[in-house]
Design an enzyme around this catalytic site. Structure first.
Site, short mmCIF file in Angstrom:
data_model
loop_
_atom_site.label_atom_id
_atom_site.label_comp_id
_atom_site.label_asym_id
_atom_site.label_seq_id
_atom_site.Cartn_x
_atom_site.Cartn_y
_atom_site.Cartn_z
N LYS A 1 0.84 -1.21 -0.07
CA LYS A 1 -0.17 -0.12 -0.62
C LYS A 1 0.94 1.29 -0.13
O LYS A 1 1.56 1.59 1.04
CB LYS A 1 -1.06 -0.32 1.67
CG LYS A 1 -2.21 0.70 0.78
CD LYS A 1 -2.08 1.78 0.70
CE LYS A 1 -2.08 3.24 2.08
NZ LYS A 1 -1.68 4.32 1.45
N CYS B 1 13.10 10.91 8.12
CA CYS B 1 13.01 10.26 9.24
C CYS B 1 14.11 10.44 10.38
O CYS B 1 14.18 10.65 10.89
CB CYS B 1 12.54 9.27 9.63
SG CYS B 1 13.25 7.67 7.91
N GLU C 1 8.44 1.05 11.31
CA GLU C 1 9.55 2.25 11.20
C GLU C 1 8.75 3.50 11.76
O GLU C 1 8.56 3.62 10.37
CB GLU C 1 10.54 1.71 9.68
CG GLU C 1 11.13 0.46 9.91
CD GLU C 1 12.12 0.34 10.46
OE1 GLU C 1 12.86 1.67 10.88
OE2 GLU C 1 12.82 -1.07 10.65
N GLU D 1 8.43 16.18 16.08
CA GLU D 1 9.22 15.85 14.37
C GLU D 1 8.41 16.68 13.86
O GLU D 1 6.67 16.58 13.62
CB GLU D 1 8.86 14.59 14.64
CG GLU D 1 9.74 14.55 12.59
CD GLU D 1 9.09 12.01 12.15
OE1 GLU D 1 7.98 12.49 12.40
OE2 GLU D 1 9.96 12.35 11.76
P1 NAD Z 1 1.78 9.05 7.66
O1 NAD Z 1 1.40 7.76 8.84
O2 NAD Z 1 0.35 9.57 7.65
O3 NAD Z 1 1.32 7.68 6.37
C1 NAD Z 1 2.37 6.52 6.52
C2 NAD Z 1 1.41 5.32 5.66
O4 NAD Z 1 0.55 5.00 6.43
C3 NAD Z 1 0.76 6.00 3.73
O5 NAD Z 1 0.84 5.06 3.25
C4 NAD Z 1 -0.92 5.91 4.46
O6 NAD Z 1 -1.58 6.60 3.75
C5 NAD Z 1 -1.23 4.74 5.81
N1 NAD Z 1 -1.36 4.91 6.89
C6 NAD Z 1 -2.07 6.43 7.87
N2 NAD Z 1 -2.79 5.68 7.96
C7 NAD Z 1 -2.80 4.54 8.67
C8 NAD Z 1 -4.09 3.36 8.89
N3 NAD Z 1 -4.46 3.92 9.82
N4 NAD Z 1 -3.48 2.53 9.45
C9 NAD Z 1 -2.56 2.40 8.20
N5 NAD Z 1 -2.27 2.66 7.41
C10 NAD Z 1 -2.38 3.99 7.81
O7 NAD Z 1 3.57 9.20 7.12
P2 NAD Z 1 3.68 9.90 6.16
O8 NAD Z 1 2.96 11.39 7.32
O9 NAD Z 1 2.90 9.17 5.04
O10 NAD Z 1 5.39 9.59 6.63
C11 NAD Z 1 6.09 10.78 6.80
C12 NAD Z 1 6.44 10.07 9.07
O11 NAD Z 1 7.06 8.72 8.16
C13 NAD Z 1 7.35 10.62 9.44
O12 NAD Z 1 7.05 10.80 11.00
C14 NAD Z 1 8.92 9.96 9.13
O13 NAD Z 1 9.75 9.88 10.76
C15 NAD Z 1 8.52 8.88 9.10
N6 NAD Z 1 9.40 7.35 8.51
C16 NAD Z 1 9.90 6.94 9.11
C17 NAD Z 1 10.55 5.85 7.96
C18 NAD Z 1 11.91 4.97 9.45
O14 NAD Z 1 12.74 4.19 8.94
N7 NAD Z 1 12.25 4.77 10.42
C19 NAD Z 1 10.88 6.33 6.64
C20 NAD Z 1 10.56 7.37 6.24
C21 NAD Z 1 9.98 7.99 6.94
#
Ligand code: NAD
Length: 471
Positions: free
Chosen positions: A167, A277, A242, A373
């Protein structure tokens, strides 16, 4: 969507619009997957698993290496897609697509080396272990590094013999669809990798709560990660989370300040506009060199070019209008808490979603702008007097993803590595390490590790076999 290798509309007929963050213009539409679509993708993936796990490990190895070559051959096209969807500088996108290819190569190399052990018991028994795949694995990917983060979990899952349902993020689905076509064209059975774009709810939640998947790898925010973890554990599905970060970069008085400034710029401004991240979002600098460091830093920040990623500026736009609003709110929070930033602080009055690289100085430890963040080009700078304070400030946040130190004293560097609570420590280079090195968070930054050889364990389960061979 791409289910069983076939492009199709969502069962609801709904679509998502993908925007170019450099202009705000719409680029294309993709299917907005529903729970029914996710259910179908998981069913199909079980058929894909039968085929894929039926191949010999050597064949899986060869196919994943062919995939890596195909991604490299298509690097420029895939990088343009990443820049158009996400906004990042084109040269950075090229590097990320290269990392994506390298991931398929790396795990292709491991596909025929997933070995068990023999365990000595006594003369009457033979005991050994086998690592078996989980079956179908779920992968929920964010928008910030879409090609590499697709590969980061899909490549080891495939190497171990699993089939996958992916997804991608709402903002960046096209890269995942194009990568998956390349996988299919190069020998991965169409049913073994399926992509269902869609909103977090319903598509992401349907996948993380699906009772018939063996694991869910979620990369995204800590808030969503908690929901995904709960849904997975409710089905006794293994979650790999992650999550977010607020990572410290500690600069000692013996540091080469030019290195310190270059690594700061790379860590929070010139890589994906700070939407990383593992961004170096908190600098903690020793009092003796505070003024000299800030003078050099502000000059370097003000020299950065801002503009469309496709023209390869240093700092591109933020990913979306919604995210621009979030970052703009944090700039206001910072102003209320601390007054005017030392440099930057404005949302640019032009088309697209741009904010100026921003530095807040003399930031107290309890400021929200330091603790939370922001996920944009916004840096806090604080000072410390001695090593104990540097460690205490580094650890005094909820996150623990990575941490970095700039020093010429290797004793200090090792003590920093020993005492800081983070999953990865950088010494004299931000974003050091690579596909081969374990990556993941302490504290609220996640559960589990990706990358490196041990990621194979995320996508396998261990079986022990014990035979009575006594006469
Ligand atoms: P997000 O949590 O909003 O979304 C991430 C993914 O989850 C998207 O595909 C989204 O559609 C999906 N999603 C949203 N709600 C959901 C739910 N209730 N159930 C299942 N899936 C759902 O994050 P974002 O804004 O897309 O990404 C930024 C965040 O990701 C930041 O906090 C960043 O630090 C983190 N990040 C972490 C890593 C790592 O390796 N630790 C790497 C990249 C980004």
């Amino acid at each position: 969507m791409l289910i069983d290798g076939t492009e199709r509309a969502a069962s609801s007929g709904e679509t998502l619009t993908v925007h170019d963050p450099a202009t705000g213009d719409s680029l294309t539409t993709v299917a907005a997957g529903t729970e029914a679509d996710v259910n179908e993708a998981v069913d199909v993936a079980w058929d894909g698993f039968e085929t894929w796990y039926g191949y010999t490990p050597a064949r899986r190895c060869e196919i994943l290496n062919d995939v890596a070559r195909a991604i490299r051959d298509e690097k420029d096209r895939l990088a343009r897609i990443e820049t158009l969807e996400n906004g990042k500088p084109l040269s950075e996108a090229v590097g990320q697509v290269e990392r994506c290819a390298r991931h398929f190569e790396y795990y292709g190399g491991l596909a025929d080396k997933i070995e068990g052990e023999s365990i000595p018991l006594d003369d009457g028994h033979v005991d050994y272990t086998i690592r078996e795949p989980l079956g179908v694995t779920g992968h929920i990917v964010p928008w910030n590094v879409p090609a590499y983060l697709f590969a980061r979990s899909v490549a080891p899952a495939l190497a171990a013999g699993n089939a996958a349902v992916v997804k991608p993020a709402e903002e960046t689905p096209v890269g995942a669809l194009e990568l998956t076509k390349l996988l299919h064209e190069n020998g991965v059975p169409p049913a073994a990798v399926n992509v269902v774009p869609g909103e977090g709810v319903p598509a992401g939640s349907a996948l993380s709560g699906h009772p018939d998947i063996g694991s869910v790898t979620f990369t995204g925010s800590s808030a969503t990660g908690r929901e995904v973890g709960k849904a997975a554990i409710g089905n006794l599905t293994e979650p790999h989370l992650e999550l977010g970060g607020k990572s410290p970069l500690v600069i000692y008085d013996d540091a080469d300040l030019d290195v310190a400034v270059d690594e700061t710029i790379k860590g929070i401004f010139a890589t994906n506009s700070g939407q990383v991240c593992s961004a170096s979002s908190r600098v903690i600098v020793q009092s003796e060199v505070h003024d000299a460091y800030l003078d050099k830093l502000v000059s370097a920040v003000e020299a950065l070019s801002i503009g469309p990623g496709i023209d390869d500026h240093d700092v591109g736009p933020l990913v979306s209008a919604t995210h621009l609003d979030t970052v703009a709110e944090y700039l206001e929070v910072g102003r209320e808490e601390l007054g005017e930033p030392l440099t930057g602080g404005a949302v640019l009055d032009r088309e697209g979603y741009y904010v100026e690289p921003t530095v807040f100085a003399d930031v107290p430890q309890d400021a929200r702008i330091l603790q939370e963040e922001v996920f944009g080009p916004v840096l806090t700078v604080s000072t410390f007097d001695d090593e104990a304070e540097a460690i205490q400030r580094s650890n005094d946040v909820d996150y623990g993803l990575v941490a970095g130190v700039i020093t010429t004293d290797m004793g200090r560097a090792h003590r920093f590595a020993r005492d800081v609570d983070a999953g990865q420590i950088y010494v004299n280079e931000w974003f050091a390490g690579g596909n081969e090195t374990p990556f993941g968070g302490y504290k609220d930054s996640g559960i589990g590790r990706e990358n490196g050889t041990q990621a194979i364990h995320n996508y396998t389960q261990l079986k022990n076999v014990c035979l009575n061979i006594s006469e």
